[in-house]
Design a protein around this motif. Structure first.
Motif, mmCIF file in Angstrom:
data_model
loop_
_atom_site.group_PDB
_atom_site.id
_atom_site.type_symbol
_atom_site.label_atom_id
_atom_site.label_comp_id
_atom_site.label_asym_id
_atom_site.label_seq_id
_atom_site.Cartn_x
_atom_site.Cartn_y
_atom_site.Cartn_z
ATOM 1 N N ILE A 67 0.879 -1.172 0.000
ATOM 2 C CA ILE A 67 0.000 0.000 0.000
ATOM 3 C C ILE A 67 0.911 1.215 0.000
ATOM 4 C CG2 ILE A 67 -1.862 1.250 1.153
ATOM 5 C CD1 ILE A 67 -2.718 -1.329 2.473
ATOM 6 N N GLY A 68 1.147 1.736 -1.189
ATOM 7 C CA GLY A 68 2.078 2.851 -1.300
ATOM 8 C C GLY A 68 1.559 4.115 -0.658
ATOM 9 N N ALA A 69 0.255 4.351 -0.824
ATOM 10 C CA ALA A 69 -0.324 5.582 -0.283
ATOM 11 C C ALA A 69 -1.796 5.382 0.012
ATOM 12 C CB ALA A 69 -0.144 6.738 -1.269
ATOM 13 N N LEU A 70 -2.262 6.118 1.002
ATOM 14 C CA LEU A 70 -3.677 6.401 1.143
ATOM 15 C C LEU A 70 -3.841 7.797 0.578
ATOM 16 C CD1 LEU A 70 -6.494 5.569 2.221
ATOM 17 C CD2 LEU A 70 -5.933 6.856 4.289
ATOM 18 N N ALA A 71 -4.402 7.882 -0.624
ATOM 19 C CA ALA A 71 -4.518 9.149 -1.344
ATOM 20 C C ALA A 71 -5.860 9.784 -1.002
ATOM 21 C CB ALA A 71 -4.410 8.916 -2.846
ATOM 22 N N CYS A 72 -5.816 11.007 -0.462
ATOM 23 C CA CYS A 72 -7.012 11.661 0.055
ATOM 24 C C CYS A 72 -7.293 12.953 -0.702
ATOM 25 C CB CYS A 72 -6.837 11.995 1.536
ATOM 26 S SG CYS A 72 -6.378 10.591 2.577
ATOM 27 N N ASP A 73 -8.567 13.259 -0.803
ATOM 28 C CA ASP A 73 -9.018 14.550 -1.296
ATOM 29 C C ASP A 73 -9.077 15.469 -0.091
ATOM 30 O OD1 ASP A 73 -10.073 16.521 -2.898
ATOM 31 O OD2 ASP A 73 -12.097 15.714 -2.933
ATOM 32 N N GLY A 74 -8.191 16.475 -0.032
ATOM 33 C CA GLY A 74 -8.157 17.287 1.170
ATOM 34 C C GLY A 74 -7.276 18.510 1.028
ATOM 35 N N SER A 75 -7.406 19.397 1.975
ATOM 36 C CA SER A 75 -6.727 20.686 1.959
ATOM 37 C C SER A 75 -5.307 20.585 2.506
ATOM 38 C CB SER A 75 -7.524 21.695 2.790
ATOM 39 O OG SER A 75 -7.510 21.300 4.161
ATOM 40 N N GLN A 76 -4.545 21.625 2.266
ATOM 41 C CA GLN A 76 -3.213 21.725 2.864
ATOM 42 C C GLN A 76 -3.324 21.762 4.385
ATOM 43 O OE1 GLN A 76 -1.053 25.518 2.413
ATOM 44 N NE2 GLN A 76 0.679 24.331 1.656
ATOM 45 N N GLU A 77 -4.349 22.449 4.883
ATOM 46 C CA GLU A 77 -4.558 22.562 6.332
ATOM 47 C C GLU A 77 -4.699 21.192 6.979
ATOM 48 O OE1 GLU A 77 -7.732 24.497 9.556
ATOM 49 O OE2 GLU A 77 -8.232 24.407 7.429
ATOM 50 N N VAL A 78 -5.452 20.286 6.329
ATOM 51 C CA VAL A 78 -5.671 18.979 6.940
ATOM 52 C C VAL A 78 -4.391 18.143 6.900
ATOM 53 C CG1 VAL A 78 -6.476 17.486 5.030
ATOM 54 C CG2 VAL A 78 -7.552 17.329 7.273
ATOM 55 N N GLY A 79 -3.558 18.339 5.884
ATOM 56 C CA GLY A 79 -2.259 17.671 5.867
ATOM 57 C C GLY A 79 -1.385 18.114 7.031
ATOM 58 N N TYR A 80 -1.376 19.425 7.290
ATOM 59 C CA TYR A 80 -0.619 19.947 8.433
ATOM 60 C C TYR A 80 -1.185 19.404 9.747
ATOM 61 C CZ TYR A 80 1.495 23.488 5.316
ATOM 62 O OH TYR A 80 2.181 24.144 4.318
#
Length: 242
Positions: free
Chosen positions: A129-142
């Motif tokens: 599982i290379g990534a869990l790719a999410c639809d989301g903002s920069q804020e949520v990544g931080y």
């Protein structure tokens, strides 16, 4: 103490059946449990579990998160696609272009995922599982970088990605535009706490970072977890300390 990513949870119409599908595709070991709670264990002791819980909410539109599976060769990619079809998955069209090397598929519950072509440098230091790719903002990544104490491994053009200090699967957010949220997410994080930890203090820390308590009308769900929302409104759960 900071909570850890314990599991990626799927709300599933048939949890045991979906666990069999993903166990067959990934080759992960099933963990015996109640009929309505099926779990797969990662072969990496530092990795997260995949947990399948009952949920009957109909699927509307694409999920906000999906797995990107890696390939070591074109033959390996083709074998993963073949296993997917053998265990009940199917090809789907989400607008991918013919010249793109990844293959877009769906599991028996309609959850999208991709099998990435070999040679993808961004996923070179991950697992199957290379990534869990999410639809989301920069804020949520931080937010999730701070919440899990996972370093940012990508932060460019409002796209972000984090990865455990131990390596493994990356969690990515694609930045704007973020599609509007409709209903409860089918995939969500479950956080675990070590024995003796103060869950109320940890919940307070998460709120200080931008999370909120979910308005469920009860303190805990049927699994003894507190349900919360991240800054993008995505559900996640916090367990009782072990």
């Amino acid at each position: 103490m900071t909570s850890q990513l314990f599991a990626i949870c799927f709300n599933a119409t048939r949890p045991a059946g979906l666990a069999r599908f993903w166990g067959g595709v990934l080759g992960w070991e099933p963990l015996t449990g109640p009929d309505d709670d099926a779990t797969l264990l990662s072969p990496d002791p530092e990795g997260f579990r995949i947990r399948f819980l009952p949920g009957q909410e109909p699927k509307t539109g694409q999920n906000r998160a999906h797995f990107d599976l890696t390939s070591t060769s074109l033959g390996d990619q083709q074998q993963t696609v073949a296993r997917t079809l053998e265990f009940g998955g199917k090809h789907i069209d989400v607008g991918q272009l013919p010249e793109e090397g990844h293959v877009v598929l769906a599991d028996p519950d309609g959850n999208e995922f991709c099998v990435i072509e070999p040679g993808n440098k961004f996923l070179a230091d991950t697992g199957v599982i290379g990534a869990l790719a999410c639809d989301g903002s920069q804020e949520v990544g931080y937010f999730w970088s701070e919440a899990l104490h996972w370093p940012l491994v990508w932060d460019q053009d409002q796209e972000t990605a984090i990865q455990s200090p131990h390596g493994g699967t990356k969690i990515t957010w694609g930045g704007p535009p973020v599609a509007p949220k409709t209903g409860t997410n089918r995939l969500y994080f479950e956080l675990g706490l070590p024995a003796g930890a103060d869950r109320d203090a940890e919940i307070g820390r998460l709120i200080s970072l931008g999370a909120a308590l979910a308005d469920t009308g009860r303190g805990e769900d049927e699994y003894g977890r507190v349900l919360m929302l991240d800054p993008d409104g995505n559900e996640f759960a916090v367990q009782r300390p072990c």
